[in-house]
Design an enzyme around this catalytic site. Structure first.
Site: not given
Ligand code: ATP
Length: 334
Positions: A124, A171, A204, A228
Site C-alpha cells: 500500500y 509468507k 494461506d 485486508d
C-alpha cells in the site's frame, strides 16, 4: 467526567447508524459530548475537499473519533477520507475483532478472534512503476520500525484484553527478506511479553484455519495486504460487514469506524443495521477505559440477538428504529 468525542456521521446510511449508536451509548450511561462534523461526499462539492481542516483539528484535539461510512466522489480528484485520516494521524494499527453473535451464521458460532493489521506500508506504499511497456512493478515496503510497533501493539492488546496467544501471519517462506523481517521482529517483541504465547502461521494456512478453527489463532498480527484480505474473510465468517467493528489506532489519536460502506441502496429507508458502528463504539469505550458501559452494551447486543430481533440484512424484520429500541431496552436490563 464527560468525554469530548468527534463524531463524523458520514454518507448514505451513516447518519442513520450514527444516530442509533448515539442513543445506544446514552442508554449505557456513559457521558459524552459530541463534536459533530461532516466529511466525505456530503461536503466535497460545497467545500472542495472531503476532509475540511476543522474535522482533522477536532480529531487531533479530542484524540478520539467515531466515524460512519464515508463516500469519496469518484473521478473528481478527491482523496479518500479514510486514507487521508490514516496518513495525517499516523493511524498505524487497524484492529478488527471478529466475534459471532447468537443466531447469525450458526456454522461459525463461537468464533472470537481479533485481527491487528499494519496500516501504513507493505504494497500500500503506492510505489509502483512500469519498468518497460508490458512490465509493471509494485514495491512491497516493510520496515523494522513499523513491524516493531504493530507487534508491540498486538501483544499489548492481547495482555490488556486477557487473550492467550498472538499469531503472526506471514509468507516468509517465499518473501524471505520482507516477511522475514516481520517474523524476526515479532520473535524479539514476543520475548518481552512472557504471559502471551507467540505463534506463527503462513498466510494461506491461516485462511484455511480461520474457516476450520479460527479461535486457535486468537489475536492475529499481520501486514497490510494480508490483513485486508483476512479481515473480510473474518467478517464473512460471522455474518458480514454489517456487524463487524473496526478501529484505526495511532500514537496520539484513534478513529473507530463501521467497516461497511455507505450502502446507497438502502440509505434513508430506515432498515440499516447499526450493529457494526455500535460495536465500534464498544471498542471506543474500552479504549477510553469505560469498561462498565462497554460491557453493558455487549451484554445488551447478545440479549437482543438471542431474542431474535434482527435487521433485514440478517434475514430479520426489524427496522433500524425497532432494533435500536430493543437494544437500548436490553442495555437498561443489563
Ligand atoms: P460503498 O460504495 O460506500 O462501498 P457499497 O454499497 O458498494 O457502498 P456497502 O455499503 O459495504 O458497499 O454495501 C454492500 C451491501 O451490504 C449493500 O447491499 C448494502 O445495502 C449492505 N449493507 C452494508 N452495510 C449495511 C448495514 N449496516 N446494514 C444493512 N445492510 C448493509
Amino acid at each position: 467526567m464527560a468525554h469530548t468525542i468527534t463524531l463524523i456521521p458520514g454518507d448514505g446510511i451513516g447518519p442513520e447508524v450514527a444516530d442509533a449508536t448515539r442513543r445506544v451509548l446514552e442508554a449505557s450511561g456513559v457521558k459524552i459530548e459530541w463534536e459533530v462534523h461532516n466529511a466525505g461526499a456530503a461536503v466535497a462539492e460545497k467545500r472542495g475537499t472531503t476532509l475540511p481542516d476543522e474535522v482533522l483539528e477536532s480529531v487531533r484535539r479530542n484524540k478520539v473519533a467515531l466515524k460512519g461510512p464515508i463516500g469519496t466522489p469518484i473521478g473528481k480528484g478527491f482523496r479518500s477520507v479514510n486514507v487521508t485520516l490514516r496518513q495525517a494521524l499516523d493511524l498505524y494499527a487497524n484492529v478488527r475483532p471478529i466475534r459471532s453473535l447468537p443466531g447469525v451464521e450458526p456454522r461459525f458460532e463461537g468464533t472470537d478472534i481479533v485481527i491487528v493489521r499494519e496500516n501504513t506500508e507493505d504494497l500500500y506504499a503506492g510505489l509502483e512503476l512500469m519498468i518497460m511497456p508490458g512490465v509493471a512493478q509494485s514495491i512491497k515496503l516493510i520496515t523494522e520500525r513499523a513491524c516493531a510497533r504493530i507487534c508491540e501493539y498486538a501483544f499489548d492488546y492481547a495482555e490488556k484484553m486477557n487473550r492467550k496467544r498472538v499469531t503472526v501471519v506471514h509468507k516468509a517462506n517465499i518473501m524471505k527478506l520482507s516477511d522475514g523481517l516481520l517474523l524476526e521482529v515479532f520473535r524479539k517483541v514476543a520475548m518481552r511479553f512472557p504471559r502471551i504465547e507467540p505463534a506463527e502461521v503462513i498466510v494461506d494456512a491461516c485462511a484455511l484455519q480461520m474457516v476450520k478453527n479460527a479461535n486457535k489463532l486468537d489475536v492475529i498480527v499481520t501486514e497490510n495486504l494480508y490483513g485486508d484480505i483476512l479481515s473480510d474473510l473474518g467478517a464473512g465468517l460471522v455474518g458480514g460487514l454489517g456487524i463487524v467493528p473496526g478501529a484505526n489506532i495511532g500514537i496520539s489519536s484513534a478513529v473507530f469506524e463501521a467497516v461497511h460502506g455507505t450502502a446507497p441502496d438502502i440509505a434513508g429507508k430506515g432498515i440499516a443495521n447499526p450493529t457494526a458502528l455500535v460495536q465500534s463504539a464498544v471498542m471506543m469505550l474500552h479504549h477510553l477505559g469505560e469498561h462498565t458501559a462497554a460491557t453493558k452494551i455487549e451484554k445488551g447486543l447478545l440479549a437482543t440477538f438471542q431474542s431474535g430481533v434482527r435487521t433485514a440484512d440478517l434475514s430479520g424484520t426489524a427496522g433500524t428504529e425497532d432494533f435500536t429500541r430493543a437494544l437500548c431496552d436490553a442495555i437498561g436490563r443489563a
